[in-house]
Design a protein around this motif. Structure first.
Motif, PDB file in Angstrom:
ATOM      1  N   SER A  44     -51.787  21.813  35.763  1.00  0.00           N
ATOM      2  CA  SER A  44     -51.735  20.473  35.010  1.00  0.00           C
ATOM      3  C   SER A  44     -53.089  19.938  34.301  1.00  0.00           C
ATOM      4  N   GLU A  62     -49.056  21.742  23.751  1.00  0.00           N
ATOM      5  CA  GLU A  62     -47.826  21.287  24.398  1.00  0.00           C
ATOM      6  C   GLU A  62     -46.780  22.416  24.449  1.00  0.00           C
ATOM      7  N   ARG A 110     -47.474  24.542  27.448  1.00  0.00           N
ATOM      8  CA  ARG A 110     -47.264  23.690  28.629  1.00  0.00           C
ATOM      9  C   ARG A 110     -45.782  23.673  28.983  1.00  0.00           C
ATOM     10  N   ARG A 127     -43.460  24.669  32.492  1.00  0.00           N
ATOM     11  CA  ARG A 127     -43.040  23.338  32.957  1.00  0.00           C
ATOM     12  C   ARG A 127     -41.965  23.763  34.052  1.00  0.00           C
TER      13      ARG A 127
END
Length: 235
Positions: free
Chosen positions: A208, A214, A217, A221
């Motif tokens: 994290s 994004e 990520r 997730r």
């Protein structure tokens, strides 16, 4: 024309609980005997697995294994997982029995039964080289990820896979930020399997903290959320 066939014959501590376990997964008993030696034959679709009783067997030291070729693996893994959760009230990622976790696009998974036998279910059209030959990364982390994946999924050696990742993660400039994130996520999963919940959560936090775009990520997730769910205390 008749075709040759090969049927794996696996040891088990006791026949009855072994057959009950495989019944959960959709295997049917096609033959069974108690004497002169405990023996049973099972079938699921076109796959046959036979078992014989071996009282001296130590499940945690067992190494018997076999490969089962199937048309698909993701839905099969989901069905097995649902059945095992219902029977054992938990996600079986460590101890006996257990099953490796399935990731999107993965072409195989391993199930370890109560007697320590490993059954590897492999998708029939799996690409050459387990599908990771296309991963041409030559970085330290890239190579470590590939090696750890094979140690976990081929050999079932979670401790060795964790060690490979630990060595690579300690090296500076070992790979891209995304490779580091993937290595940390893989190490977090292995930590859970090895019973190190604090270590797993620490590596989730490390992921994290990385400066990831994004889109990248988002790829990680769901994997990280699954690890966090496993780490929550049971009520």
């Amino acid at each position: 024309m008749k075709h040759d066939a090969s049927i794996p014959l696996l040891p088990c501590v006791e026949l009855a609980p072994t057959l009950e376990f495989y019944a959960l997964l959709g295997f049917e008993v096609t033959y069974q005997q108690r004497s002169p030696n405990p023996y049973a034959a099972t079938r699921r679709g076109g796959a046959q697995v036979h078992f014989f009783g071996l009282k001296e067997l130590e499940p945690l030291k067992a190494f018997s294994s076999c490969l089962i070729i199937v048309d698909e693996v993701e839905e099969l893994h989901a069905r097995f997982l649902a059945a095992l959760r219902t029977a054992y009230g938990r996600t079986p990622i460590r101890g006996l029995p257990r099953m490796t976790r399935m990731k999107k696009g993965q072409t195989r998974f391993t199930l370890v039964d109560p007697s320590g036998n490993s059954l590897m279910f492999i998708r029939r059209d799996e690409p050459s080289g387990y599908g990771d030959d296309a991963d041409a990364s030559t970085t330290v982390l890239g190579k470590a990820l590939k090696a750890a994946r094979r140690l976990r999924d081929f050999k079932g050696d979670d401790a060795a896979a964790a060690k490979v990742l630990d060595v690579a993660l300690k090296k500076g400039g070992a790979g891209t930020t995304l490779e580091r994130a993937r290595a940390l996520a893989a190490r977090a999963e292995l930590a859970m399997v090895l019973g190190d919940t604090p270590g797993a959560l620490a590596r989730v936090r490390d992921v994290s903290a990385l400066p990831l775009p994004e889109a990248e990520r988002e790829v990680l997730r769901l994997e990280l959320e699954a690890i966090q769910r496993l780490a929550r205390p049971r009520e």
